[in-house]
Enzyme design. Structure first.
Site, short mmCIF file in Angstrom:
data_model
loop_
_atom_site.label_atom_id
_atom_site.label_comp_id
_atom_site.label_asym_id
_atom_site.label_seq_id
_atom_site.Cartn_x
_atom_site.Cartn_y
_atom_site.Cartn_z
N CYS A 201 -8.97 11.73 -1.72
CA CYS A 201 -8.81 10.27 -1.76
C CYS A 201 -9.95 9.54 -2.48
CB CYS A 201 -8.68 9.74 -0.34
SG CYS A 201 -7.41 10.59 0.61
N HIS A 333 -12.08 1.30 2.19
CA HIS A 333 -11.15 2.43 2.15
C HIS A 333 -10.02 2.16 3.13
CE1 HIS A 333 -9.90 6.39 1.03
NE2 HIS A 333 -9.93 6.83 2.28
N LYS A 365 -4.67 -1.38 1.19
CA LYS A 365 -3.70 -0.33 1.55
C LYS A 365 -2.63 -0.87 2.49
CE LYS A 365 -6.62 3.83 1.09
NZ LYS A 365 -7.87 3.24 0.59
N HIS A 370 -1.47 4.01 0.72
CA HIS A 370 -2.58 4.87 0.33
C HIS A 370 -2.13 5.75 -0.83
CE1 HIS A 370 -5.96 7.41 0.29
NE2 HIS A 370 -6.19 7.54 1.58
N PHE A 429 -11.13 13.26 2.45
CA PHE A 429 -11.17 14.52 3.18
C PHE A 429 -12.14 15.46 2.46
CE2 PHE A 429 -6.63 14.43 5.19
CZ PHE A 429 -7.09 13.54 6.14
#
Length: 441
Positions: A201, A333, A365, A370, A429
């Site tokens: 991401c 984020h 988002k 996303h 991640f």
């Protein structure tokens, strides 16, 4: 026969040597003049393009962000009824045949199609033509987490479900992660470094950060950068379902009632350009990129770390030579998951100290979903809108305050406010963090 006669091998080789020699001379000349070693060239953004669930271009996306309009809705593709999660930020009213011929569609996965359309918009706005020295001194750096997922999905069906023993000969060049970057270099005649960054991401922010540093160091004059993703197909959504981080109803970042993220798709591409080059040709400069930092949590493959995120936020400000008090807005984020939102708010609070109470932070988002590897690129548009138009995109779907997210998250409605400096956060991640800093022109 009207086909052009192929040049003799010696002539082709001589042409390549001539081009390589010209490039070497350009670089030597820059070094002699101190350009390649000057350290910190300024970096301008002179073009922007996008296609996403909010709109098929930048003006449509800005309009949706101003209105706080959601682009998330029911998914529409094969076997969606077999999924538990059936909503997403899917690009609507997109017809590939309106933009590409049959031969191109055979070669372009949807993530490449999205990238090309966004790049065409950005390059057209910039007014650049990549010929001569500029072509040699320009590059392409894009982010994507998974590349041609639709192509993977279609061809697994062909082999495993339909029992066929052959697939199309262009499957590999269609699904490879670098396909979009390579096609951009070919479409515009860009002869410098072209490559793809894949850091889940944070892919787009890493790509844009690298593009920024390439220009700042003097090694490139222009870089097309950003990212794209198109994972909204049966296999792509099914894989994310396994993580149990998805919501069935709506993305509500920072709200106490949040219950997960929503996938989206699309692309954002920008023209990053050497400031002096842009000024010399009279370009319209949208914003200045002034800082970038990336860190690793080195802690967990999926759980984020507030310390790692804080180091990236503080690092971007330090790189930009920017005080916390100068930052007016952060595009978060903000995935809408408990793990991300609490961690990110803690990181922002620690990085900004007392100023955190006067800072605006929002997650778009909530509107476009996303976009995984492409998310930072589309979200940079909200930063441009804040700097250029004085409009802060909202966090929609906000229902109830969360004591662990006690920041000004610009709930539900856009806000008019003049800001001079902004940050864009991306936390992936694998514990990979990337933050960009921009200033108003």
């Amino acid at each position: 026969m009207n086909a052009k006669k192929a040049k003799p091998r010696k002539e082709r080789k001589a042409g390549k040597v001539k081009t390589a020699t010209k490039f070497a001379r350009v670089m030597i000349g820059r070094a002699i003049m101190g350009k390649a070693a000057s350290g910190r060239h300024r970096v301008a953004i002179t073009g922007a393009g996008t296609i996403n669930a909010l709109g098929l271009d930048v003006p449509a996306t800005f309009a949706a962000m101003r209105e706080g309009r959601s682009g998330i809705g029911p998914l529409d593709f094969r076997d969606v009824d077999r999924l538990t999660i059936r909503i997403g930020g899917q690009v609507r009213n997109f017809v590939p045949e309106d933009h590409f011929n049959r031969q191109q569609i055979v070669l372009y996965d949807k993530f490449t199609q999205f990238t090309l359309l966004a790049a065409r918009q950005a390059v057209e706005q910039s007014g650049l033509i990549f010929d001569g020295e500029l072509g040699l001194m320009s590059g392409v750096v894009l982010g994507t987490a998974a590349g041609g997922v639709n192509t993977w999905d279609e061809n697994y069906r062909t082999v495993y479900e339909e029992g066929k023993n052959r697939v199309h000969p262009f499957v590999v060049p269609k699904l490879m992660n670098n396909a979009a970057a390579s096609h951009l270099s070919m479409e515009f005649g860009i002869l410098g470094p072209s490559f793809t960054v894949a850091t889940a991401c944070a892919s787009s922010n890493h790509a844009m950060g690298l593009a920024f540093n390439m220009i700042r160091s003097g090694s490139s004059t222009v870089v097309l950068t950003g990212g794209s993703e198109s994972m909204l197909c049966f296999g792509g959504v099914k894989a994310w379902e396994g993580l149990r981080v998805m919501t069935k109803d709506a993305c509500r970042p920072f709200s106490a009632t949040r219950n997960g993220m929503v996938q989206g798709e699309g692309a954002g591409v920008f023209v990053f350009e050497d400031w002096d080059h842009a000024v010399a040709r009279g370009a319209d400069i949208l914003a200045e990129v002034v800082g970038f930092a990336m860190t690793s949590d080195a802690q967990d493959i999926v759980m984020p770390s507030a310390i790692g995120a804080q180091r990236a936020i503080s690092g971007a400000m330090h790189d930009a030579r920017m005080n916390p008090e100068e930052v007016g807005y952060i595009n978060a984020h903000g995935t809408g998951t408990a793990a991300n939102d609490k961690t990110e708010c803690a990181a922002v609070a620690n990085a900004f100290g007392p100023h955190a109470d006067r800072l605006m932070i929002s997650s778009t988002k909530s509107m476009h979903g996303h976009l995984i590897g492409g998310t930072g690129a589309v979200e940079l548009l909200a930063c441009l809108m804040a700097l250029r138009e004085g409009v802060i995109a909202p966090t929609i779907g906000y229902e109830e305050p969360d004591p662990e997210c006690a920041l000004d998250v610009v709930p539900n409605e856009a806000r008019e406010a003049r800001v001079d400096a902004v940050l864009s956060n991306a936390f992936a991640f694998g514990g990979l963090n990337a933050v960009l800093a921009l200033r108003r022109v």
